[in-house]
Design an enzyme around this catalytic site. Structure first.
Site, PDB file in Angstrom:
ATOM      1  CG  HIS A 279      -1.998   1.041   1.153  1.00 61.87           C
ATOM      2  ND1 HIS A 279      -1.873   2.237   1.803  1.00 61.87           N
ATOM      3  CD2 HIS A 279      -3.193   1.092   0.503  1.00 61.87           C
ATOM      4  CE1 HIS A 279      -2.936   2.983   1.578  1.00 61.87           C
ATOM      5  NE2 HIS A 279      -3.759   2.312   0.797  1.00 61.87           N
TER       6      HIS A 279
ATOM      7  CG  HIS B 179      -4.307   1.440   5.430  1.00 62.70           C
ATOM      8  ND1 HIS B 179      -4.620   1.030   4.155  1.00 62.70           N
ATOM      9  CD2 HIS B 179      -5.277   0.932   6.219  1.00 62.70           C
ATOM     10  CE1 HIS B 179      -5.723   0.297   4.165  1.00 62.70           C
ATOM     11  NE2 HIS B 179      -6.147   0.228   5.418  1.00 62.70           N
TER      12      HIS B 179
ATOM     13  CD  GLU C  74      -8.071  -4.766   7.115  1.00 60.85           C
ATOM     14  OE1 GLU C  74      -8.477  -3.586   7.144  1.00 60.85           O
ATOM     15  OE2 GLU C  74      -8.811  -5.715   6.831  1.00 60.85           O
TER      16      GLU C  74
ATOM     17  CD  GLU D  50      -9.147  -0.103   7.567  1.00 61.38           C
ATOM     18  OE1 GLU D  50     -10.276   0.331   7.298  1.00 61.38           O
ATOM     19  OE2 GLU D  50      -8.428  -0.698   6.746  1.00 61.38           O
TER      20      GLU D  50
END
Length: 302
Positions: free
Chosen positions: A228, A270, A268, A285
């Site tokens: 990401h 980012h 998760e 996240e």
């Protein structure tokens, strides 16, 4: 390399931290998409939170500005925000509703440059709040992250157009298509080698493009990493988040890739940044801020 990862829990649950950057005050600043706040965490783990005035603003990316403040994008609210290190927030509404600002970076001209994902444009805002927008050749290109290049231009990923874009401070645009179809480029950083490095969310690769447009790609070892965000490290390397596999990745300038699992289940990750302490900080996240500390093996004396 010896690596250790520490995680800091955020209260209440479900705030969904997203973007993160090193602040001018030595702390890390981050956005909370669902919590609708801007957070600040010291390198010792002490946190402070500042609510964003507009409800459900969709705060996304955040960067240190040239004026000593932090600037952020409000994806859902269609605004560019500014927060001082004391926590005072000012917001600037974009001319067109639904343009969905996302990536943001300081430019070589002393202004902030940002992407308008839904509108297919690149925006510029001065530190006084004056805005200009530049259209891109394809409205559905979905420009994502943006960064200042070593050539004095701004470079950005075009997620849906499968290309890397370049825009001068005068608004001249050039696009470089990626070799592989449906790569889904997202994150971008200026590397220590004078090239631009980017993540391919769908292609499971890390890419490198020179300022003349030469592209090279490095396949990640495991499937489903969904890289990401990416940032230049302190030792001639780059670090990136693997959103799909909940890992932090490291790539050398020679293309050697290593990955480190995050302790939290379904973290998760980012946004990613290098802190004033030299550690790699990232937003999870799942409701945590992570800190990866590492020591490179000592080299023998010549």
């Amino acid at each position: 390399m010896q690596v250790s990862i520490q995680e800091y829990h955020i209260e209440p649950e479900g705030t969904a931290p997203y973007g993160i950057t090193a602040g001018p005050d030595g702390a890390l600043w981050f956005t909370e998409q669902k919590g609708n706040r801007i957070g600040r965490i010291t390198v010792d783990g002490a946190m402070t939170f500042f609510p964003v005035p507009v409800p459900e603003a969709g705060v996304s990316c955040i960067m240190s500005g040239p004026d000593g403040a932090l600037w952020f994008t409000a994806y859902k609210a269609g605004r560019i925000g500014r927060i001082t290190v004391e926590g005072a927030i000012m917001e600037y509404e974009l001319p067109e509703a639904g343009s969905a600002p996302f990536g943001i970076t300081p430019g070589p001209d002393g202004a902030l440059w940002f992407t308008l994902t839904a509108a297919g444009r690149i925006g510029r805002i001065s530190v006084e709040g004056e805005m200009t927008e530049f259209p891109l050749p394809h409205t559905g290109c979905f420009p994502s992250f943006i960064v200042g290049g070593p050539d004095g231009a701004l470079w950005f990923t075009e997620n849906q157009a499968n290309a890397i874009g370049r825009i001068t401070t005068e608004g001249e645009v050039r696009e470089f298509p990626l070799p592989q179809e449906k790569s889904g480029p997202v994150g971008m950083a200026c590397g220590p080698d004078g090239a631009l490095w980017f993540t391919e969310l769908l292609g499971n690769r890390i890419g490198r493009i020179t300022t003349t447009g030469e592209i090279r790609e490095y396949v990640l070892p495991g499937e489903g990493a969904r890289p990401h965000a990416i940032v230049a490290g302190r030792d001639g390397d780059l670090w990136f988040t693997e959103w799909g596999s909940s890992r932090i990745g490291r790539i050398t300038l020679q293309g050697e890739v290593t990955g480190y699992a995050i302790p939290a289940d379904k973290a998760e990750p980012h946004g990613i940044a290098i802190g004033s302490d030299g550690a790699v900080w990232f937003a999870e996240e799942c409701g945590r801020i992570g800190r990866l500390n590492y020591d490179l093996p000592s080299r023998p004396a010549p």
